[in-house]
Enzyme design. Structure first.
Site, PDB file in Angstrom:
ATOM      1  N   ASP A   1      -9.611   5.028   9.270  1.00 17.86           N
ATOM      2  CA  ASP A   1      -9.567   4.652   7.853  1.00 17.86           C
ATOM      3  C   ASP A   1     -10.323   3.343   7.630  1.00 17.86           C
ATOM      4  OD1 ASP A   1      -8.969   4.918   5.168  1.00 17.86           O
ATOM      5  OD2 ASP A   1      -6.972   4.047   5.321  1.00 17.86           O
TER       6      ASP A   1
ATOM      7  N   GLU B   1      -1.145 -10.631  13.802  1.00 19.09           N
ATOM      8  CA  GLU B   1      -1.858 -11.863  13.485  1.00 19.09           C
ATOM      9  C   GLU B   1      -1.976 -11.995  11.965  1.00 19.09           C
ATOM     10  OE1 GLU B   1      -6.459 -13.573  13.844  1.00 19.09           O
ATOM     11  OE2 GLU B   1      -5.910 -11.648  14.733  1.00 19.09           O
TER      12      GLU B   1
ATOM     13  N   LYS C   1     -12.497   0.984   5.777  1.00 17.25           N
ATOM     14  CA  LYS C   1     -12.842   0.801   4.366  1.00 17.25           C
ATOM     15  C   LYS C   1     -12.790  -0.691   4.074  1.00 17.25           C
ATOM     16  CE  LYS C   1      -8.019   1.621   3.002  1.00 17.25           C
ATOM     17  NZ  LYS C   1      -7.115   2.468   2.181  1.00 17.25           N
TER      18      LYS C   1
ATOM     19  N   ASN D   1      -9.503  -2.588   4.494  1.00 18.07           N
ATOM     20  CA  ASN D   1      -8.980  -2.759   5.846  1.00 18.07           C
ATOM     21  C   ASN D   1      -9.823  -3.706   6.694  1.00 18.07           C
ATOM     22  OD1 ASN D   1      -6.690  -1.205   5.593  1.00 18.07           O
ATOM     23  ND2 ASN D   1      -7.657   0.672   6.314  1.00 18.07           N
TER      24      ASN D   1
ATOM     25  N   GLY E   1       0.815  -1.200   0.000  1.00 15.02           N
ATOM     26  CA  GLY E   1       0.000   0.000   0.000  1.00 15.02           C
ATOM     27  C   GLY E   1       0.845   1.244   0.000  1.00 15.02           C
TER      28      GLY E   1
END
Length: 403
Positions: free
Chosen positions: A149, A105, A151, A154, A28
């Site tokens: 954030d 994780e 979205k 995510n 990203g």
């Protein structure tokens, strides 16, 4: 010469070469995520590397670089305090001089963005995943931690149980403090106050959750798409009212429509006060789906019963839909997509979707299966005809349990 973890030569990172890099799984704007093996605990983990050069430049001031590293460690420590089955756990943080990274994780699954657009999700699936996201946000907000954030990218969906894991808690706060270009976040899902560069509060996360739920229900975010101008998106979030989901997609329960529109209120004070209120509201939307499962001859119901005791509940239909979808993927992997067992499993999934109270979703799944069978077997094959016949039944309201 020091090699970074992405050049194909250095495969071990961390103190005493503890972590073996296995595969680059995501990249990203602010770093890379690697699947890695923890050589001490013998388990798979995810390593999220921070791209310092994108935040501080190629030749940063040493003091500025140290400040950014310290802030990254501090925000990571805060995010690690979030304890929820629906938030990806942070195990550790290593502040290498050139490649700081988080040990997280590892979630074996796909992002929610792989499930949405342009088709709406089944209602039971939307409620289940939305409720889990709200529970994860509630656990973080209880610790005073915002995401900033939220979205689809995510939100990861685990392969093994089709449950949610929210990732990247704390990263946007760190970016906010490190950037000079304004608030971090994604314009498609950013609240009006965040779009103005304000810090926002937990209700800003709820606005972003509303944007994600809107996309799950309709197939698209409230305003624009990935090609839209960020400035135009910010103005839309500040000034425009989205079209209610019920107008976009017939059959959306009124209570779910009202909840999404409340989450998308322009003023934070007009949104639900906290994520736990959203969890309870989603549980109320799920209740008619559960009632329909208990009494399938009654058909889907969209009228809310009396208020619940506040506890969240996973719809039985949502669990069965998840199991059916996993079965389709398992059989496809074993036999190939055109095998008769896979076709039968997809027919079962489509029928279950309709019985959950989502005739639109059932019709779309049957239509997709009919088109595939037509390509594989021909237009006159019994499997092709069966799929299109079932599609027509659900479109006309004559599907099982629809009346």
């Amino acid at each position: 010469m020091t090699h970074g973890p992405f050049d194909g030569r250095r495969r071990f990172v961390g103190p005493d070469r503890r972590f073996e890099l296995v595969d680059l799984v995501d990249s990203g704007g602010f770093g890379h995520v690697w699947l890695a093996r923890d050589c001490v605990l013998a388990r798979e983990v995810a390593l999220k590397f921070l791209a310092l050069d994108r935040l501080v430049g190629l030749r940063p001031d040493p003091g500025r670089l140290e400040e950014v590293r310290e802030r990254f460690a501090r925000e990571s420590l805060m995010a690690a305090k979030v304890d929820s089955p629906y938030v990806a756990k942070i195990h550790d943080c290593y502040m290498s001089r050139t490649d700081p990274f988080l040990v997280m994780e590892y979630v074996d699954g796909r992002p929610l963005s792989a499930y949405v657009r342009p088709k709406p999700l089944p209602l039971a699936r939307t409620c289940r995943w939305s409720g889990q996201m709200a529970e994860g946000l509630a656990a973080a907000h209880d610790k005073g931690i915002l995401h900033r954030d939220i979205k689809p990218r995510n939100v990861l969906i685990r392969e093994v149980d089709s449950a949610v894991r929210i990732v990247d808690f704390g990263l946007s706060r760190f970016i906010d403090a490190s950037e000079t270009r304004g608030a971090a976040g994604t314009p498609l899902y950013m609240s009006p106050e965040r779009s103005r560069g304000e810090a926002g509060d937990e209700r800003s996360d709820l606005y972003s959750l509303g944007c994600v739920m809107y996309e799950m229900v309709t197939g698209w975010p409230p305003f624009g798409d990935d090609r839209a101008d960020p400035v135009a998106l910010a103005r839309a979030h500040e000034l425009q009212s989205p079209t209610p989901p019920q107008v976009q997609v017939p059959g959306v329960p009124a209570a779910l429509d009202e909840l999404i529109m409340a989450l998308l209120a322009k003023a934070p004070r007009q949104r639900p006060d906290n994520a736990r209120m959203v969890v309870r509201a989603i549980a109320e939307v799920e209740r008619p789906l559960e009632a329909a499962e208990a009494n399938p001859r009654a058909g889907p119901a969209h009228v809310l019963p009396s208020p619940s005791d506040g506890s969240s509940a996973d719809s039985g239909f949502a669990d069965r839909l998840s199991a059916a979808e996993l079965n389709v993927r398992r059989l496809s992997g074993q036999h190939g997509p055109s095998h008769a067992l896979v076709v039968a499993a997809r027919m079962e999934l489509a029928g279950l979707t309709g019985r959950s109270g989502d005739p639109r979703g059932a019709a779309e799944l049957y239509d997709r299966l009919g088109r595939d069978c037509r390509d594989w077997y021909g237009p006159g094959h019994p499997r092709t005809l069966d799929a299109f016949t079932e599609m027509a039944r659900w479109v006309s309201g004559r599907g099982e349990g629809s009346g």
